[in-house]
Design a protein around this motif. Structure first.
Motif, PDB file in Angstrom:
ATOM      1  N   LEU A  21       4.656  11.191   2.901  1.00  0.00           N
ATOM      2  CA  LEU A  21       3.223  11.432   2.799  1.00  0.00           C
ATOM      3  C   LEU A  21       2.452  10.113   2.797  1.00  0.00           C
ATOM      4  N   ALA A  22       2.984   9.110   2.128  1.00  0.00           N
ATOM      5  CA  ALA A  22       2.336   7.799   2.123  1.00  0.00           C
ATOM      6  C   ALA A  22       2.273   7.222   3.540  1.00  0.00           C
ATOM      7  N   HIS A  23       3.356   7.386   4.302  1.00  0.00           N
ATOM      8  CA  HIS A  23       3.348   6.919   5.699  1.00  0.00           C
ATOM      9  C   HIS A  23       2.294   7.670   6.512  1.00  0.00           C
ATOM     10  N   VAL A  24       2.213   8.983   6.304  1.00  0.00           N
ATOM     11  CA  VAL A  24       1.254   9.795   7.058  1.00  0.00           C
ATOM     12  C   VAL A  24      -0.177   9.356   6.765  1.00  0.00           C
ATOM     13  N   LEU A  25      -0.489   9.153   5.491  1.00  0.00           N
ATOM     14  CA  LEU A  25      -1.845   8.740   5.119  1.00  0.00           C
ATOM     15  C   LEU A  25      -2.188   7.377   5.708  1.00  0.00           C
ATOM     16  N   LEU A  26      -1.245   6.440   5.661  1.00  0.00           N
ATOM     17  CA  LEU A  26      -1.511   5.104   6.187  1.00  0.00           C
ATOM     18  C   LEU A  26      -1.549   5.095   7.715  1.00  0.00           C
ATOM     19  N   ALA A  27      -0.786   6.005   8.351  1.00  0.00           N
ATOM     20  CA  ALA A  27      -0.750   6.036   9.810  1.00  0.00           C
ATOM     21  C   ALA A  27      -2.127   6.331  10.397  1.00  0.00           C
TER      22      ALA A  27
ATOM     23  N   TRP B  57       0.830  -1.210   0.000  1.00  0.00           N
ATOM     24  CA  TRP B  57       0.000   0.000   0.000  1.00  0.00           C
ATOM     25  C   TRP B  57       0.863   1.257   0.000  1.00  0.00           C
ATOM     26  N   HIS B  58       1.907   1.251   0.801  1.00  0.00           N
ATOM     27  CA  HIS B  58       2.793   2.417   0.865  1.00  0.00           C
ATOM     28  C   HIS B  58       3.453   2.673  -0.487  1.00  0.00           C
ATOM     29  N   GLY B  59       3.921   1.625  -1.123  1.00  0.00           N
ATOM     30  CA  GLY B  59       4.560   1.791  -2.423  1.00  0.00           C
ATOM     31  C   GLY B  59       3.609   2.348  -3.467  1.00  0.00           C
ATOM     32  N   HIS B  60       2.375   1.867  -3.444  1.00  0.00           N
ATOM     33  CA  HIS B  60       1.393   2.333  -4.419  1.00  0.00           C
ATOM     34  C   HIS B  60       1.050   3.803  -4.192  1.00  0.00           C
ATOM     35  N   ILE B  61       0.809   4.191  -2.946  1.00  0.00           N
ATOM     36  CA  ILE B  61       0.468   5.582  -2.642  1.00  0.00           C
ATOM     37  C   ILE B  61       1.619   6.512  -3.003  1.00  0.00           C
ATOM     38  N   SER B  62       2.827   6.148  -2.579  1.00  0.00           N
ATOM     39  CA  SER B  62       3.966   7.028  -2.836  1.00  0.00           C
ATOM     40  C   SER B  62       4.222   7.182  -4.333  1.00  0.00           C
ATOM     41  N   GLN B  63       4.004   6.134  -5.092  1.00  0.00           N
ATOM     42  CA  GLN B  63       4.196   6.220  -6.545  1.00  0.00           C
ATOM     43  C   GLN B  63       3.186   7.174  -7.175  1.00  0.00           C
ATOM     44  N   LEU B  64       1.930   7.067  -6.756  1.00  0.00           N
ATOM     45  CA  LEU B  64       0.896   7.938  -7.325  1.00  0.00           C
ATOM     46  C   LEU B  64       1.129   9.398  -6.931  1.00  0.00           C
ATOM     47  N   VAL B  65       1.532   9.634  -5.685  1.00  0.00           N
ATOM     48  CA  VAL B  65       1.824  11.000  -5.242  1.00  0.00           C
ATOM     49  C   VAL B  65       2.973  11.577  -6.063  1.00  0.00           C
ATOM     50  N   TYR B  66       4.019  10.787  -6.259  1.00  0.00           N
ATOM     51  CA  TYR B  66       5.186  11.258  -7.020  1.00  0.00           C
ATOM     52  C   TYR B  66       4.807  11.574  -8.465  1.00  0.00           C
ATOM     53  N   GLN B  67       3.950  10.753  -9.054  1.00  0.00           N
ATOM     54  CA  GLN B  67       3.528  10.999 -10.431  1.00  0.00           C
ATOM     55  C   GLN B  67       2.761  12.305 -10.567  1.00  0.00           C
ATOM     56  N   GLN B  68       2.038  12.685  -9.502  1.00  0.00           N
ATOM     57  CA  GLN B  68       1.225  13.893  -9.551  1.00  0.00           C
ATOM     58  C   GLN B  68       2.028  15.142  -9.156  1.00  0.00           C
ATOM     59  N   ARG B  69       2.850  14.996  -8.099  1.00  0.00           N
ATOM     60  CA  ARG B  69       3.638  16.136  -7.622  1.00  0.00           C
ATOM     61  C   ARG B  69       5.013  15.663  -7.170  1.00  0.00           C
ATOM     62  N   GLN B  70       5.999  15.890  -8.001  1.00  0.00           N
ATOM     63  CA  GLN B  70       7.351  15.418  -7.711  1.00  0.00           C
ATOM     64  C   GLN B  70       8.060  16.271  -6.659  1.00  0.00           C
ATOM     65  N   ASP B  71       7.485  17.425  -6.312  1.00  0.00           N
ATOM     66  CA  ASP B  71       8.114  18.284  -5.306  1.00  0.00           C
ATOM     67  C   ASP B  71       7.768  17.855  -3.884  1.00  0.00           C
TER      68      ASP B  71
END
Length: 209
Positions: free
Chosen positions: A170-176, A150-164
């Motif tokens: 952020l993926a850890h925060v959302l899953l936490a 799940w973390h890998g999938h979220i972080s990949q999608l976030v990076y694709q949308q906003r690389q900054d």
């Protein structure tokens, strides 16, 4: 059917029966209230069979959570959009978080059982008096294969949308949020829709179209 084939078929049936019995017990009891003896009795197998198949209660809960997550994994990798490929990263992320909230809301007991303090294996320790005890080893939550996926999938999608952005953090925060006691209590009260809306607000604020 040959003897090896019969044994394999029996093993599959036993595994399915054990997982289903565990799932049913989790709808009525907290994980700490469920013993391996209860699970074995509900599944119609011996306690030794449960230990042989899963090693420990934690191993059993882990296997059940992985099975529950397999359908979501299939939807991500081979299903249609918006969970599957073909939708924009932001849309896929929103759909994924909704699916995760739904899965967690239906499996709150499992999530509670897979906390970072849950035992994974036991290691022998020899004391000064030469007696042998067992000490549970610990596995951090982020090492769990479902969490890592799940973390890998979220972080990949976030990076694709906003690389900054720091997609990993952020993926850890959302899953936490899915593991905090107040959130689990809210899900227990049936507030899954509130959590879904809040996560969507966070994502849409950070990842504008």
């Amino acid at each position: 059917m040959t003897e090896p084939e019969r044994l394999r078929a029996d093993a599959v049936r036993n595994r399915t029966a054990i997982l289903r019995a565990t799932e049913e017990l989790l709808t009525r009891y907290h994980p700490q209230q469920i013993s391996m003896e209860q699970i074995a009795a509900a599944a119609g197998v011996g306690k030794g069979t449960v230990f042989h198949r899963f090693g420990s209660r934690y191993g059993l809960m882990r296997a059940l959570m992985q099975e529950r997550a397999q359908d979501l994994e299939s939807a991500i990798t081979a299903g249609p959009p918006p969970l599957g490929q073909g939708a924009p990263p932001r849309v896929r992320l929103l759909a994924f978080l909704t699916a995760v909230v739904d899965l967690v809301a239906r499996n709150k007991g499992l999530l509670a059982a897979l906390g970072p303090a849950a035992p994974v294996t036991t290691a022998p320790v020899t004391t000064a008096s030469a007696s042998v005890t067992t000490v549970p080893e610990q596995e951090p939550r982020e090492a769990h294969p479902v969490y890592k996926s799940w973390h890998g999938h979220i972080s990949q999608l976030v990076y694709q949308q906003r690389q900054d952005l720091d997609a990993d953090m952020l993926a850890h925060v959302l899953l936490a949020t899915l593991h905090s006691e107040p959130i689990l209590n809210a899900l227990q009260r049936g507030d899954g829709n509130r959590l879904d809306r809040t996560l969507r607000d966070l994502v849409t604020g950070l990842l504008p179209e």
